[in-house]
Design a protein around this motif. Structure first.
Motif, PDB file in Angstrom:
ATOM      1  N   THR A   1      27.828  28.254 -20.448  1.00 53.66           N
ATOM      2  CA  THR A   1      26.768  29.226 -20.187  1.00 53.66           C
ATOM      3  C   THR A   1      27.189  30.296 -19.195  1.00 53.66           C
ATOM      4  O   THR A   1      26.871  31.475 -19.367  1.00 53.66           O
ATOM      5  CB  THR A   1      25.504  28.507 -19.661  1.00 53.66           C
ATOM      6  OG1 THR A   1      25.159  27.437 -20.549  1.00 53.66           O
ATOM      7  CG2 THR A   1      24.330  29.467 -19.554  1.00 53.66           C
TER       8      THR A   1
ATOM      9  N   ASN B   1      28.437  22.097 -19.723  1.00 56.73           N
ATOM     10  CA  ASN B   1      27.216  22.905 -19.745  1.00 56.73           C
ATOM     11  C   ASN B   1      27.380  24.217 -18.996  1.00 56.73           C
ATOM     12  O   ASN B   1      27.058  25.294 -19.510  1.00 56.73           O
ATOM     13  CB  ASN B   1      26.053  22.112 -19.139  1.00 56.73           C
ATOM     14  CG  ASN B   1      25.414  21.150 -20.116  1.00 56.73           C
ATOM     15  OD1 ASN B   1      25.293  21.436 -21.302  1.00 56.73           O
ATOM     16  ND2 ASN B   1      25.007  20.002 -19.620  1.00 56.73           N
TER      17      ASN B   1
ATOM     18  N   ASN C   1      16.188  11.038 -17.343  1.00 62.61           N
ATOM     19  CA  ASN C   1      16.039  11.557 -18.706  1.00 62.61           C
ATOM     20  C   ASN C   1      14.654  11.190 -19.243  1.00 62.61           C
ATOM     21  O   ASN C   1      14.523  10.316 -20.097  1.00 62.61           O
ATOM     22  CB  ASN C   1      17.118  10.976 -19.626  1.00 62.61           C
ATOM     23  CG  ASN C   1      18.515  11.195 -19.073  1.00 62.61           C
ATOM     24  OD1 ASN C   1      18.974  12.312 -18.966  1.00 62.61           O
ATOM     25  ND2 ASN C   1      19.189  10.103 -18.703  1.00 62.61           N
TER      26      ASN C   1
ATOM     27  N   CYS D   1      13.726  26.334 -22.293  1.00 57.52           N
ATOM     28  CA  CYS D   1      14.807  25.618 -21.610  1.00 57.52           C
ATOM     29  C   CYS D   1      15.918  25.325 -22.614  1.00 57.52           C
ATOM     30  O   CYS D   1      15.683  24.694 -23.652  1.00 57.52           O
ATOM     31  CB  CYS D   1      14.288  24.322 -20.999  1.00 57.52           C
ATOM     32  SG  CYS D   1      15.533  23.406 -20.063  1.00 57.52           S
TER      33      CYS D   1
ATOM     34  N   ARG E   1      19.328  23.571 -14.695  1.00 53.93           N
ATOM     35  CA  ARG E   1      18.824  23.934 -16.015  1.00 53.93           C
ATOM     36  C   ARG E   1      19.268  25.340 -16.375  1.00 53.93           C
ATOM     37  O   ARG E   1      19.553  26.168 -15.498  1.00 53.93           O
ATOM     38  CB  ARG E   1      17.295  23.862 -16.061  1.00 53.93           C
ATOM     39  CG  ARG E   1      16.615  24.825 -15.094  1.00 53.93           C
ATOM     40  CD  ARG E   1      15.113  24.810 -15.234  1.00 53.93           C
ATOM     41  NE  ARG E   1      14.495  25.598 -14.163  1.00 53.93           N
ATOM     42  CZ  ARG E   1      13.222  25.968 -14.160  1.00 53.93           C
ATOM     43  NH1 ARG E   1      12.439  25.641 -15.158  1.00 53.93           N
ATOM     44  NH2 ARG E   1      12.728  26.662 -13.150  1.00 53.93           N
TER      45      ARG E   1
ATOM     46  N   TRP F   1      19.086  23.855 -21.762  1.00 52.71           N
ATOM     47  CA  TRP F   1      19.602  22.529 -21.421  1.00 52.71           C
ATOM     48  C   TRP F   1      19.252  22.239 -19.966  1.00 52.71           C
ATOM     49  O   TRP F   1      18.935  23.154 -19.197  1.00 52.71           O
ATOM     50  CB  TRP F   1      21.113  22.412 -21.639  1.00 52.71           C
ATOM     51  CG  TRP F   1      21.974  23.456 -20.965  1.00 52.71           C
ATOM     52  CD1 TRP F   1      22.550  24.552 -21.543  1.00 52.71           C
ATOM     53  CD2 TRP F   1      22.357  23.508 -19.575  1.00 52.71           C
ATOM     54  NE1 TRP F   1      23.255  25.277 -20.622  1.00 52.71           N
ATOM     55  CE2 TRP F   1      23.161  24.663 -19.399  1.00 52.71           C
ATOM     56  CE3 TRP F   1      22.106  22.704 -18.468  1.00 52.71           C
ATOM     57  CZ2 TRP F   1      23.705  25.026 -18.163  1.00 52.71           C
ATOM     58  CZ3 TRP F   1      22.646  23.062 -17.230  1.00 52.71           C
ATOM     59  CH2 TRP F   1      23.432  24.201 -17.094  1.00 52.71           C
ATOM     60  N   SER F   2      19.315  20.974 -19.616  1.00 53.02           N
ATOM     61  CA  SER F   2      19.042  20.588 -18.226  1.00 53.02           C
ATOM     62  C   SER F   2      19.687  19.240 -17.949  1.00 53.02           C
ATOM     63  O   SER F   2      19.989  18.477 -18.863  1.00 53.02           O
ATOM     64  CB  SER F   2      17.533  20.508 -17.961  1.00 53.02           C
ATOM     65  OG  SER F   2      16.943  19.446 -18.690  1.00 53.02           O
ATOM     66  N   PHE F   3      19.920  18.964 -16.673  1.00 54.44           N
ATOM     67  CA  PHE F   3      20.357  17.632 -16.261  1.00 54.44           C
ATOM     68  C   PHE F   3      19.873  17.363 -14.857  1.00 54.44           C
ATOM     69  O   PHE F   3      19.575  18.281 -14.085  1.00 54.44           O
ATOM     70  CB  PHE F   3      21.883  17.465 -16.361  1.00 54.44           C
ATOM     71  CG  PHE F   3      22.704  18.447 -15.562  1.00 54.44           C
ATOM     72  CD1 PHE F   3      22.798  18.368 -14.179  1.00 54.44           C
ATOM     73  CD2 PHE F   3      23.421  19.454 -16.204  1.00 54.44           C
ATOM     74  CE1 PHE F   3      23.577  19.252 -13.446  1.00 54.44           C
ATOM     75  CE2 PHE F   3      24.198  20.350 -15.490  1.00 54.44           C
ATOM     76  CZ  PHE F   3      24.276  20.255 -14.108  1.00 54.44           C
TER      77      PHE F   3
ATOM     78  N   SER G   1      25.042  15.761 -22.763  1.00 59.06           N
ATOM     79  CA  SER G   1      24.211  16.958 -22.750  1.00 59.06           C
ATOM     80  C   SER G   1      23.525  17.178 -24.084  1.00 59.06           C
ATOM     81  O   SER G   1      22.561  17.932 -24.187  1.00 59.06           O
ATOM     82  CB  SER G   1      25.063  18.180 -22.415  1.00 59.06           C
ATOM     83  OG  SER G   1      26.106  18.331 -23.358  1.00 59.06           O
ATOM     84  N   LEU G   2      24.006  16.504 -25.141  1.00 59.67           N
ATOM     85  CA  LEU G   2      23.387  16.633 -26.451  1.00 59.67           C
ATOM     86  C   LEU G   2      22.332  15.565 -26.685  1.00 59.67           C
ATOM     87  O   LEU G   2      21.694  15.538 -27.734  1.00 59.67           O
ATOM     88  CB  LEU G   2      24.449  16.535 -27.555  1.00 59.67           C
ATOM     89  CG  LEU G   2      25.519  17.623 -27.545  1.00 59.67           C
ATOM     90  CD1 LEU G   2      26.529  17.357 -28.652  1.00 59.67           C
ATOM     91  CD2 LEU G   2      24.872  18.994 -27.727  1.00 59.67           C
ATOM     92  N   GLY G   3      22.160  14.684 -25.687  1.00 60.87           N
ATOM     93  CA  GLY G   3      21.129  13.671 -25.799  1.00 60.87           C
ATOM     94  C   GLY G   3      21.553  12.431 -26.561  1.00 60.87           C
ATOM     95  O   GLY G   3      20.733  11.602 -26.912  1.00 60.87           O
TER      96      GLY G   3
END
Length: 234
Positions: free
Chosen positions: A143, A139, A174, A187, A209, A189-191, A67-69
């Motif tokens: 949230t 995530n 991605n 935004c 998201r 975060w998103s996946f 999630s942090l890329g």
């Protein structure tokens, strides 16, 4: 790709629309059949004919992301696409499976986005089911807190019953910021995860998201916050 109706998923999706003090979560899970109808078959032939590919040709994927890329799985690699042990190491995907992922995106986000030009390097193969579950749980728990913790068991049970998670290859989408349907300002975060069961010829797609509604309203974009009927659109 044919959307498979599920009242169980519909109930989960309603619960995945979550408003907290400083964010809004919009998520959904959908099941798609990979059995191609007439239009899909035409698109698939065009997809392979563009550069003379065959369904079994392999395409290179990007490394998995958290999630942090970034990828915490140091040393997690498959063989190189060329088979050369000294070449660049990466996961690969067949053209046919890649088409399924792109067709799923087109079906899920139609008519707002067209992913027909998406490339294999915009996708990753995730190393394990537990990896993906941890990323999703992290995530959503961070949230949505207790709201997600009460939903978690039902969510994963519904996905497992639909797709048999332990039999799936799991991919993520991605893209770069310009191609990302979740790439708007605000935004958090998103996946976008695909659970692909080759035996069942089925994909469960789980995009989600978190956005800052105050930022979107202040910037004057994103009318989905002003109109109830558009709240859960992507």
């Amino acid at each position: 790709m044919k959307l498979l109706e599920s009242t169980r998923f519909e109930a989960i999706n309603s619960a995945l629309s979550i408003k907290t003090g400083d964010s809004k979560i919009i998520g959904r899970i959908e099941s798609y059949s990979c059995k191609m109808a007439g239009n899909d078959k035409q698109l698939y032939k065009r997809f392979n004919a563009e550069q003379g590919f065959t369904p079994h040709d392999l395409q290179a994927l990007s490394p998995p992301q958290t999630s942090l890329g970034t990828s915490p799985a140091q040393g997690y690699f498959s063989r190189s696409i060329s088979g050369d042990e000294d070449g660049p190491l990466c996961d690969t995907i067949s053209r046919k499976t890649l088409f399924y992922l792109i067709a799923t995106l087109n079906s899920a986000f139609h008519p707002d986005y067209d992913f027909s030009d998406a490339k294999s390097h915009e996708f990753s193969k995730e190393p394990s089911l537990q990896w993906v579950m941890n990323a999703v749980d992290s995530n959503l728990s961070a949230t949505a807190g207790d709201h997600y913790r009460t939903l978690r068991t039902a969510l994963w049970a519904a996905i497992d019953d639909e797709i048999s998670l332990n039999e799936c290859d799991i991919y993520s989408y991605n893209p770069d910021f310009a191609s990302d349907p979740f790439g708007e300002d605000g935004c958090l975060w998103s996946f976008n995860y695909f659970f692909y069961n080759k035996k069942l010829k089925r994909i469960v797609f789980f995009p989600c998201r978190a956005i800052n509604p105050l930022y979107v309203l202040d910037s004057g974009v994103g009318s989905d916050f002003a109109m109830d009927e558009d709240e859960d659109r992507y």
